[in-house]
Design a protein around this motif. Structure first.
Motif, PDB file in Angstrom:
ATOM      1  N   ASN A  91       0.680  -1.235  -0.022  1.00 31.69           N
ATOM      2  CA  ASN A  91       0.013   0.024  -0.061  1.00 31.69           C
ATOM      3  C   ASN A  91       0.922   1.362   0.077  1.00 31.69           C
ATOM      4  O   ASN A  91       0.561   2.278   0.648  1.00 31.69           O
ATOM      5  CB  ASN A  91      -1.005  -0.025   1.303  1.00 31.69           C
ATOM      6  N   ARG A  92       2.181   1.250  -0.795  1.00 33.86           N
ATOM      7  CA  ARG A  92       2.936   2.468  -0.733  1.00 33.86           C
ATOM      8  C   ARG A  92       2.296   3.858  -1.149  1.00 33.86           C
ATOM      9  O   ARG A  92       2.457   4.664  -0.718  1.00 33.86           O
ATOM     10  CB  ARG A  92       4.005   2.146  -1.445  1.00 33.86           C
ATOM     11  N   CYS A  93       1.262   3.500  -2.237  1.00 30.95           N
ATOM     12  CA  CYS A  93       0.680   4.596  -2.808  1.00 30.95           C
ATOM     13  C   CYS A  93      -0.210   5.398  -2.018  1.00 30.95           C
ATOM     14  O   CYS A  93      -0.465   6.624  -1.936  1.00 30.95           O
ATOM     15  CB  CYS A  93       0.060   4.357  -4.135  1.00 30.95           C
ATOM     16  N   GLU A  94      -0.705   4.588  -0.954  1.00 28.08           N
ATOM     17  CA  GLU A  94      -1.632   5.106   0.095  1.00 28.08           C
ATOM     18  C   GLU A  94      -1.016   6.049   1.022  1.00 28.08           C
ATOM     19  O   GLU A  94      -1.790   6.839   1.739  1.00 28.08           O
ATOM     20  CB  GLU A  94      -2.504   4.136   0.792  1.00 28.08           C
ATOM     21  N   ARG A  95       0.291   5.918   1.056  1.00 24.66           N
ATOM     22  CA  ARG A  95       0.772   6.701   2.144  1.00 24.66           C
ATOM     23  C   ARG A  95       1.037   8.060   1.886  1.00 24.66           C
ATOM     24  O   ARG A  95       1.186   8.919   2.843  1.00 24.66           O
ATOM     25  CB  ARG A  95       2.508   6.163   2.118  1.00 24.66           C
ATOM     26  N   ALA A  96       0.735   8.441   0.696  1.00 20.13           N
ATOM     27  CA  ALA A  96       0.603   9.941   0.486  1.00 20.13           C
ATOM     28  C   ALA A  96      -0.516  10.549   1.196  1.00 20.13           C
ATOM     29  O   ALA A  96      -0.585  11.738   1.406  1.00 20.13           O
ATOM     30  CB  ALA A  96       0.562  10.046  -1.095  1.00 20.13           C
ATOM     31  N   PHE A  97      -1.609   9.825   1.511  1.00 17.41           N
ATOM     32  CA  PHE A  97      -2.951  10.063   2.058  1.00 17.41           C
ATOM     33  C   PHE A  97      -2.466  10.505   3.620  1.00 17.41           C
ATOM     34  O   PHE A  97      -3.353  11.093   4.262  1.00 17.41           O
ATOM     35  CB  PHE A  97      -4.115   9.143   1.985  1.00 17.41           C
ATOM     36  N   LYS A 111      10.062   6.693   7.561  1.00 20.34           N
ATOM     37  CA  LYS A 111      10.077   5.531   6.459  1.00 20.34           C
ATOM     38  C   LYS A 111       9.998   6.218   5.084  1.00 20.34           C
ATOM     39  O   LYS A 111       9.144   7.113   5.119  1.00 20.34           O
ATOM     40  CB  LYS A 111       8.931   4.809   6.771  1.00 20.34           C
ATOM     41  N   PRO A 112      10.619   5.929   4.130  1.00 19.35           N
ATOM     42  CA  PRO A 112      10.646   6.547   2.965  1.00 19.35           C
ATOM     43  C   PRO A 112       9.333   6.532   2.322  1.00 19.35           C
ATOM     44  O   PRO A 112       8.400   5.476   2.485  1.00 19.35           O
ATOM     45  CB  PRO A 112      11.427   5.847   2.065  1.00 19.35           C
ATOM     46  N   ILE A 113       8.733   7.676   1.711  1.00 18.57           N
ATOM     47  CA  ILE A 113       7.285   7.879   0.993  1.00 18.57           C
ATOM     48  C   ILE A 113       7.710   7.841  -0.710  1.00 18.57           C
ATOM     49  O   ILE A 113       8.351   8.601  -1.165  1.00 18.57           O
ATOM     50  CB  ILE A 113       7.053   9.173   1.290  1.00 18.57           C
ATOM     51  N   ASP A 114       7.595   6.552  -0.922  1.00 12.11           N
ATOM     52  CA  ASP A 114       7.817   6.118  -2.244  1.00 12.11           C
ATOM     53  C   ASP A 114       6.580   6.410  -3.008  1.00 12.11           C
ATOM     54  O   ASP A 114       5.638   5.235  -3.064  1.00 12.11           O
ATOM     55  CB  ASP A 114       8.522   4.745  -2.562  1.00 12.11           C
ATOM     56  N   LEU A 115       6.352   7.091  -3.661  1.00 11.57           N
ATOM     57  CA  LEU A 115       5.118   7.504  -4.579  1.00 11.57           C
ATOM     58  C   LEU A 115       5.281   7.152  -6.263  1.00 11.57           C
ATOM     59  O   LEU A 115       4.782   7.602  -7.012  1.00 11.57           O
ATOM     60  CB  LEU A 115       4.572   8.645  -4.470  1.00 11.57           C
ATOM     61  N   ARG A 116       6.585   6.848  -6.685  1.00  7.79           N
ATOM     62  CA  ARG A 116       6.696   6.757  -7.879  1.00  7.79           C
ATOM     63  C   ARG A 116       5.810   5.903  -8.762  1.00  7.79           C
ATOM     64  O   ARG A 116       5.372   4.654  -8.123  1.00  7.79           O
ATOM     65  CB  ARG A 116       8.221   6.088  -8.104  1.00  7.79           C
ATOM     66  N   PHE A 117       5.386   6.148  -9.804  1.00  3.26           N
ATOM     67  CA  PHE A 117       4.365   5.590 -10.632  1.00  3.26           C
ATOM     68  C   PHE A 117       3.087   5.258 -10.176  1.00  3.26           C
ATOM     69  O   PHE A 117       2.230   4.618 -10.787  1.00  3.26           O
ATOM     70  CB  PHE A 117       4.803   4.028 -11.097  1.00  3.26           C
ATOM     71  N   CYS A 118       2.731   6.059  -8.926  1.00  6.30           N
ATOM     72  CA  CYS A 118       1.472   5.915  -8.522  1.00  6.30           C
ATOM     73  C   CYS A 118       0.524   6.852  -9.056  1.00  6.30           C
ATOM     74  O   CYS A 118       1.016   7.883  -9.902  1.00  6.30           O
ATOM     75  CB  CYS A 118       1.484   6.337  -6.966  1.00  6.30           C
ATOM     76  N   ASP A 119      -0.711   6.628  -9.385  1.00  5.59           N
ATOM     77  CA  ASP A 119      -1.772   7.469 -10.073  1.00  5.59           C
ATOM     78  C   ASP A 119      -2.845   8.197  -9.169  1.00  5.59           C
ATOM     79  O   ASP A 119      -3.372   7.478  -8.462  1.00  5.59           O
ATOM     80  CB  ASP A 119      -2.316   6.392 -11.033  1.00  5.59           C
ATOM     81  N   TYR A 120      -2.653   9.244  -9.113  1.00  6.73           N
ATOM     82  CA  TYR A 120      -3.762  10.201  -8.228  1.00  6.73           C
ATOM     83  C   TYR A 120      -4.493  11.123  -9.282  1.00  6.73           C
ATOM     84  O   TYR A 120      -4.877  12.156  -8.647  1.00  6.73           O
ATOM     85  CB  TYR A 120      -2.681  10.942  -7.167  1.00  6.73           C
ATOM     86  N   THR A 121      -4.737  10.778 -10.279  1.00  3.26           N
ATOM     87  CA  THR A 121      -5.254  11.522 -11.191  1.00  3.26           C
ATOM     88  C   THR A 121      -6.855  12.092 -10.578  1.00  3.26           C
ATOM     89  O   THR A 121      -7.599  11.247 -10.024  1.00  3.26           O
ATOM     90  CB  THR A 121      -5.760  10.894 -12.517  1.00  3.26           C
ATOM     91  N   ASN A 122      -7.001  13.540 -10.769  1.00  6.44           N
ATOM     92  CA  ASN A 122      -8.399  14.007 -10.047  1.00  6.44           C
ATOM     93  C   ASN A 122      -8.703  13.750  -8.675  1.00  6.44           C
ATOM     94  O   ASN A 122      -9.769  13.706  -8.127  1.00  6.44           O
ATOM     95  CB  ASN A 122      -9.447  13.645 -10.970  1.00  6.44           C
ATOM     96  N   GLU A 123      -7.317  13.407  -7.926  1.00  4.45           N
ATOM     97  CA  GLU A 123      -7.797  13.486  -6.314  1.00  4.45           C
ATOM     98  C   GLU A 123      -7.941  14.664  -5.853  1.00  4.45           C
ATOM     99  O   GLU A 123      -6.983  15.459  -5.724  1.00  4.45           O
ATOM    100  CB  GLU A 123      -6.456  12.729  -5.782  1.00  4.45           C
TER     101      GLU A 123
END
Length: 237
Positions: A91-97, A111-123
């Motif tokens: 669930n690394r992409c959810e860490r942005a939330f 802990k590193p926040i690794d959001l590479r290649f995650c898609d947050y379009t229109n969030e």
């Protein structure tokens, strides 16, 4: 085999070690300087070069000089340093939330926040006001997202897409936006400090009341994709 050549003064010490007035490593070798050559072998193979020049100071001293040479080279290694492997956290992409709750200004994290290649379009709701300090964002998609009031310190966003993103009231501190797509992004009342936009796409980006230092402004104004309206808002000459 690795070979390290260290310029020494006649007393046998590197110049930059004892000279407080000139701490820089002297690159051109004067005729009066001696040279120490350290040679290393792999799997017990014979070195191609002689170790005779190391005999004067001993193996240990030669090894120390080799370490000194590696730590005092020009910062080319930092520029070409590879990023860490992509996180395998499910669930690394959810860490942005959640964001980063410590060290916002200096990019410190537990802990590193690794959001590479995650898609947050229109969030539109879960990213607003979050701290994304030291986040790895390269190749991520934030198109149309609401990033207002976010704190992005020392984030790495090379090649990421931020088309139409709302950065209103955000703090973009030392962010690398190299080759990022920022078309139509809104920088209203946004603090931009020490961030780089090399080869970034900034067509139709809005810089209304953007807070930016003079040096940062000069670098940003070099970008040819900024529209005439954007240049006027920034005060580019």
């Amino acid at each position: 085999m690795a070979t390290f050549s260290i310029p020494l003064s006649q007393n046998g010490f590197p110049r930059s070690f004892y000279s407080a007035k000139r701490p820089q490593l002297v690159s051109p070798l004067a005729p009066s300087l001696a040279r120490i050559t350290c040679c290393a072998t792999v799997d017990g193979a014979e070195p191609k070069e002689s170790l005779s020049s190391c005999k004067h100071i001993g193996t240990v001293a030669c090894g120390l000089l080799a370490v000194w040479a590696l730590t005092n080279t020009t910062p080319v290694f930092a520029a070409t340093q590879r990023l860490p492997p992509l996180s395998t956290e499910p669930n690394r992409c959810e860490r942005a939330f959640v964001g980063n709750t410590i060290g916002q200004a200096n990019g410190v994290y537990d802990k590193p926040i690794d959001l590479r290649f995650c898609d947050y379009t229109n969030e539109k709701s879960q990213l607003k006001g979050k701290s994304l300090a030291a986040a790895l964002m390269s190749e991520a998609k934030f198109d149309g997202a609401d990033l207002s009031e976010v704190v992005m310190s020392k984030a790495y966003a090379v090649g990421a897409s931020f088309k139409g993103v709302d950065f209103s009231n955000a703090v973009l501190d030392r962010v690398n936006f190299g080759k990022a797509n920022l078309q139509g992004a809104l920088f209203k009342n946004t603090v931009v400090s020490g961030s780089t936009f090399d080869d970034a796409q900034l067509q139709d980006a809005v810089f209304e009341d953007t807070i930016i230092g003079y040096i940062d402004l000069q670098k940003l104004c070099v970008n040819p994709t900024i529209s005439p309206e954007g240049r006027a808002e920034l005060g580019c000459r």
